[in-house]
Design an enzyme around this catalytic site. Structure first.
Site, PDB file in Angstrom:
ATOM      1  N   ASP A   1     -15.602  20.173   6.970  1.00  0.00           N
ATOM      2  CA  ASP A   1     -14.633  19.371   7.715  1.00  0.00           C
ATOM      3  C   ASP A   1     -13.255  19.885   7.298  1.00  0.00           C
ATOM      4  OD1 ASP A   1     -12.785  17.490   8.529  1.00  0.00           O
ATOM      5  OD2 ASP A   1     -14.074  15.777   8.105  1.00  0.00           O
TER       6      ASP A   1
ATOM      7  N   LYS B   1      -0.148  20.591  18.326  1.00  0.00           N
ATOM      8  CA  LYS B   1      -0.162  22.006  18.727  1.00  0.00           C
ATOM      9  C   LYS B   1       1.238  22.627  18.625  1.00  0.00           C
ATOM     10  CE  LYS B   1      -4.610  22.283  19.417  1.00  0.00           C
ATOM     11  NZ  LYS B   1      -5.468  23.123  18.552  1.00  0.00           N
TER      12      LYS B   1
ATOM     13  N   ASN C   1      -9.428  27.566  14.090  1.00  0.00           N
ATOM     14  CA  ASN C   1      -9.723  27.224  15.486  1.00  0.00           C
ATOM     15  C   ASN C   1     -10.135  25.760  15.671  1.00  0.00           C
ATOM     16  OD1 ASN C   1     -10.928  27.786  18.339  1.00  0.00           O
ATOM     17  ND2 ASN C   1     -12.693  27.074  17.136  1.00  0.00           N
TER      18      ASN C   1
ATOM     19  N   ALA D   1     -17.600  31.600  20.605  1.00  0.00           N
ATOM     20  CA  ALA D   1     -17.352  32.830  21.379  1.00  0.00           C
ATOM     21  C   ALA D   1     -16.519  33.829  20.576  1.00  0.00           C
ATOM     22  CB  ALA D   1     -16.652  32.472  22.687  1.00  0.00           C
TER      23      ALA D   1
ATOM     24  N   THR E   1     -14.709  24.215  28.000  1.00  0.00           N
ATOM     25  CA  THR E   1     -15.490  23.829  26.813  1.00  0.00           C
ATOM     26  C   THR E   1     -15.605  22.303  26.795  1.00  0.00           C
ATOM     27  OG1 THR E   1     -13.667  23.455  25.287  1.00  0.00           O
ATOM     28  CG2 THR E   1     -14.404  25.745  25.518  1.00  0.00           C
TER      29      THR E   1
ATOM     30  N   TYR F   1      -1.684  15.088  20.718  1.00  0.00           N
ATOM     31  CA  TYR F   1      -2.291  16.430  20.710  1.00  0.00           C
ATOM     32  C   TYR F   1      -1.192  17.483  20.866  1.00  0.00           C
ATOM     33  CZ  TYR F   1      -5.284  20.331  22.319  1.00  0.00           C
ATOM     34  OH  TYR F   1      -5.911  21.551  22.469  1.00  0.00           O
TER      35      TYR F   1
HETATM   36  N1  LIG Z   1     -10.811  24.239  25.758  1.00  0.00           N
HETATM   37  C1  LIG Z   1      -9.526  24.067  26.007  1.00  0.00           C
HETATM   38  O1  LIG Z   1      -9.114  23.664  27.102  1.00  0.00           O
HETATM   39  C2  LIG Z   1      -8.518  24.424  24.954  1.00  0.00           C
HETATM   40  C3  LIG Z   1      -7.225  24.790  25.372  1.00  0.00           C
HETATM   41  C4  LIG Z   1      -6.284  25.076  24.403  1.00  0.00           C
HETATM   42  C5  LIG Z   1      -6.618  25.049  23.075  1.00  0.00           C
HETATM   43  N2  LIG Z   1      -7.866  24.680  22.696  1.00  0.00           N
HETATM   44  C6  LIG Z   1      -8.160  24.630  21.273  1.00  0.00           C
HETATM   45  O2  LIG Z   1      -9.232  25.510  20.999  1.00  0.00           O
HETATM   46  C7  LIG Z   1      -9.878  25.078  19.811  1.00  0.00           C
HETATM   47  C8  LIG Z   1     -11.381  25.084  20.026  1.00  0.00           C
HETATM   48  O3  LIG Z   1     -11.709  24.068  20.954  1.00  0.00           O
HETATM   49  P1  LIG Z   1     -12.853  24.204  22.057  1.00  0.00           P
HETATM   50  O4  LIG Z   1     -12.197  24.217  23.353  1.00  0.00           O
HETATM   51  O5  LIG Z   1     -13.764  25.295  21.700  1.00  0.00           O
HETATM   52  O6  LIG Z   1     -13.534  22.783  21.901  1.00  0.00           O
HETATM   53  P2  LIG Z   1     -14.980  22.343  21.405  1.00  0.00           P
HETATM   54  O7  LIG Z   1     -14.922  20.875  21.333  1.00  0.00           O
HETATM   55  O8  LIG Z   1     -16.019  22.991  22.244  1.00  0.00           O
HETATM   56  O9  LIG Z   1     -15.098  22.983  19.943  1.00  0.00           O
HETATM   57  C9  LIG Z   1     -14.408  22.465  18.840  1.00  0.00           C
HETATM   58  C10 LIG Z   1     -15.211  22.772  17.596  1.00  0.00           C
HETATM   59  O10 LIG Z   1     -14.453  22.280  16.474  1.00  0.00           O
HETATM   60  C11 LIG Z   1     -15.357  21.586  15.623  1.00  0.00           C
HETATM   61  N3  LIG Z   1     -14.649  20.598  14.846  1.00  0.00           N
HETATM   62  C12 LIG Z   1     -14.120  19.426  15.253  1.00  0.00           C
HETATM   63  N4  LIG Z   1     -13.602  18.763  14.214  1.00  0.00           N
HETATM   64  C13 LIG Z   1     -13.804  19.531  13.132  1.00  0.00           C
HETATM   65  C14 LIG Z   1     -13.499  19.372  11.762  1.00  0.00           C
HETATM   66  N5  LIG Z   1     -12.911  18.268  11.290  1.00  0.00           N
HETATM   67  N6  LIG Z   1     -13.818  20.377  10.900  1.00  0.00           N
HETATM   68  C15 LIG Z   1     -14.465  21.478  11.362  1.00  0.00           C
HETATM   69  N7  LIG Z   1     -14.798  21.664  12.642  1.00  0.00           N
HETATM   70  C16 LIG Z   1     -14.471  20.695  13.510  1.00  0.00           C
HETATM   71  C17 LIG Z   1     -16.362  20.962  16.576  1.00  0.00           C
HETATM   72  O11 LIG Z   1     -17.548  20.562  15.884  1.00  0.00           O
HETATM   73  C18 LIG Z   1     -16.564  22.071  17.570  1.00  0.00           C
HETATM   74  O12 LIG Z   1     -17.564  22.965  17.162  1.00  0.00           O
HETATM   75  C19 LIG Z   1      -9.284  23.721  19.474  1.00  0.00           C
HETATM   76  O13 LIG Z   1      -8.309  23.861  18.464  1.00  0.00           O
HETATM   77  C20 LIG Z   1      -8.620  23.299  20.772  1.00  0.00           C
HETATM   78  O14 LIG Z   1      -7.552  22.409  20.559  1.00  0.00           O
HETATM   79  C21 LIG Z   1      -8.833  24.387  23.609  1.00  0.00           C
HETATM   80  C1  LIG Z   2      -9.155  16.901  31.167  1.00  0.00           C
HETATM   81  C2  LIG Z   2      -8.843  16.566  29.750  1.00  0.00           C
HETATM   82  C3  LIG Z   2      -7.739  17.394  29.186  1.00  0.00           C
HETATM   83  O1  LIG Z   2      -6.529  16.791  29.304  1.00  0.00           O
HETATM   84  C4  LIG Z   2      -8.082  17.679  27.786  1.00  0.00           C
HETATM   85  C5  LIG Z   2      -7.586  18.767  27.255  1.00  0.00           C
HETATM   86  C6  LIG Z   2      -7.922  19.160  25.928  1.00  0.00           C
HETATM   87  C7  LIG Z   2      -7.534  20.305  25.406  1.00  0.00           C
HETATM   88  C8  LIG Z   2      -6.951  21.374  26.216  1.00  0.00           C
HETATM   89  C9  LIG Z   2      -5.536  21.608  25.910  1.00  0.00           C
HETATM   90  O2  LIG Z   2      -5.332  22.344  24.735  1.00  0.00           O
HETATM   91  C10 LIG Z   2      -4.974  22.355  27.042  1.00  0.00           C
HETATM   92  C11 LIG Z   2      -3.807  22.008  27.456  1.00  0.00           C
HETATM   93  C12 LIG Z   2      -3.287  22.745  28.539  1.00  0.00           C
HETATM   94  C13 LIG Z   2      -2.157  22.339  29.087  1.00  0.00           C
HETATM   95  C14 LIG Z   2      -1.705  23.074  30.216  1.00  0.00           C
HETATM   96  C15 LIG Z   2      -0.592  22.869  30.748  1.00  0.00           C
HETATM   97  C16 LIG Z   2       0.433  21.981  30.135  1.00  0.00           C
HETATM   98  O3  LIG Z   2       1.020  22.704  29.104  1.00  0.00           O
HETATM   99  C17 LIG Z   2       1.421  21.542  31.141  1.00  0.00           C
HETATM  100  C18 LIG Z   2       0.843  20.582  32.109  1.00  0.00           C
HETATM  101  C19 LIG Z   2       1.859  19.983  33.013  1.00  0.00           C
HETATM  102  C20 LIG Z   2       2.655  20.942  33.842  1.00  0.00           C
HETATM  103  O4  LIG Z   2       3.149  21.946  33.349  1.00  0.00           O
HETATM  104  O5  LIG Z   2       2.843  20.683  35.024  1.00  0.00           O
END
Ligand SMILES: NC(=O)c1ccc[n+]([C@@H]2O[C@H](COP(=O)([O-])OP(=O)(O)OC[C@H]3O[C@@H](n4cnc5c(N)ncnc54)[C@H](O)[C@@H]3O)[C@@H](O)[C@H]2O)c1
Ligand SMILES: CC[C@@H](O)/C=C/C=C\C[C@@H](O)/C=C/C=C/C=C\[C@@H](O)CCCC(=O)O
Length: 256
Positions: free
Chosen positions: A64, A156, A91, A20, A189, A152
């Site tokens: 990677d 972050k 990302n 996106a 996602t 995780y």
């Molecule tokens: N979706 C959420 O709830 C959320 C919230 C906060 C932060 N994030 C962060 O956003 C970023 C994108 O995640 P997303 O939500 O789009 O998830 P996603 O799983 O849809 O996308 C992740 C992408 O990263 C790629 N990837 C994984 N390992 C890799 C590697 N070793 N090298 C290169 N590419 C690799 C995957 O193939 C995929 O295309 C991540 O860093 C994630 O931690 C996501």
């Molecule tokens: C359902 C599976 C889920 O846990 C996986 C998440 C993977 C990635 C998303 C991550 O980056 C998002 C995290 C968001 C967290 C949001 C809130 C927390 O910071 C606090 C939660 C607890 C609270 O404040 O009460």
């Protein structure tokens, strides 16, 4: 900042937020190198974008981000195709509490190496044109309350601290660089798989309680950071309940 003619590198661009972000940049006139470890999917995404925005506007490189040599090759291919880099988006990320070492390699080391390589290419002091580096952390990177994802959360926190440290560097103004950290909360996602956490039932319950962002809401915050020339040091959160907020406001760029 106008994005027309700018060149971006987006890691983890095959799907989800990275895909996106890439499309949002393409829509605004940038050329995008999509880097991802998933080869067939990354190629399919890139072909889709080439058909929509022009063949020369999107390039896929299998990468990677946990591999220094694959990252180096990605920069080499990007520079040989487009000749410059203006926007770096670290990302790529995973959620796998059952393999924390791999998660550190991708979520944190990959971001550090991607940032450092981008600095070398983009810095005005090294022949680049300056630009912006955005690292994708999470709200989990600024509050440790997601107890179901401790490793995780650690990665972050690392991304947010690393990015903010760069933004305080007094030499960034001379380099022509800006550093910002994007911190979405839960977003719709594939990463939202509770099985990657330590406590799937709690993870699912808290996700529903906090609410899930739609991807366009996160893209809106992302574009705001890319276009804002004053965003150095910004740590932007995006939540379903409160939308876009700044955890740390942009810093005034040092005069050094
Ligand atoms: N979706 C959420 O709830 C959320 C919230 C906060 C932060 N994030 C962060 O956003 C970023 C994108 O995640 P997303 O939500 O789009 O998830 P996603 O799983 O849809 O996308 C992740 C992408 O990263 C790629 N990837 C994984 N390992 C890799 C590697 N070793 N090298 C290169 N590419 C690799 C995957 O193939 C995929 O295309 C991540 O860093 C994630 O931690 C996501
Ligand atoms: C359902 C599976 C889920 O846990 C996986 C998440 C993977 C990635 C998303 C991550 O980056 C998002 C995290 C968001 C967290 C949001 C809130 C927390 O910071 C606090 C939660 C607890 C609270 O404040 O009460």
């Amino acid at each position: 900042m106008s994005l027309s003619g700018k060149v971006a590198l987006v890691t983890g661009a095959a799907q989800g937020l990275g895909k996106a972000f890439s499309e949002a940049l393409l829509k605004r006139g940038a050329k995008v190198c999509l880097a991802d470890v998933q080869s067939p999917l990354g190629e399919a995404t890139t072909t889709e974008f080439q058909q929509e925005y022009g063949k020369d506007r999107a390039l896929f490189v299998k990468c990677d981000v946990s591999s220094v040599s694959e990252l180096q090759t990605t920069f080499t291919k990007l520079l040989s195709e487009y000749g410059q880099l203006d926007i770096m988006i670290n990302n790529a990320g995973i959620m796998d509490e059952h393999n924390p070492a791999r998660m550190v390699d991708i979520n944190l080391t990959g971001v550090i190496m991607g940032t450092n390589m981008a600095v070398d290419v983009m810095s005005k002091e090294k022949g680049g044109q300056g630009g912006i580096i955005i690292n994708v952390a999470s709200t989990a990177g600024i509050t440790p309350r997601a107890f179901f994802t401790p490793a995780y959360t650690g990665t972050k926190f690392g991304v947010a601290g690393f990015t903010r440290s760069w933004s305080y560097n007094p030499y960034v103004k001379k380099m022509g660089l800006r550093f910002a950290c994007l911190c979405p909360a839960f977003t719709a996602t594939d990463i939202l798989n509770p099985m990657g956490t330590l406590y799937p039932v709690d993870a699912e319950k808290i996700t529903q309680m906090i609410g899930i962002n739609e991807i366009p809401a996160v893209v809106a915050g992302f574009i705001q950071l890319v276009e804002d020339e004053q965003c150095n040091g910004a740590v932007m959160t995006i939540t379903a309940q409160e939308g876009i907020q700044f955890y740390k406001k942009p810093l005034a760029l040092s005069k050094m």
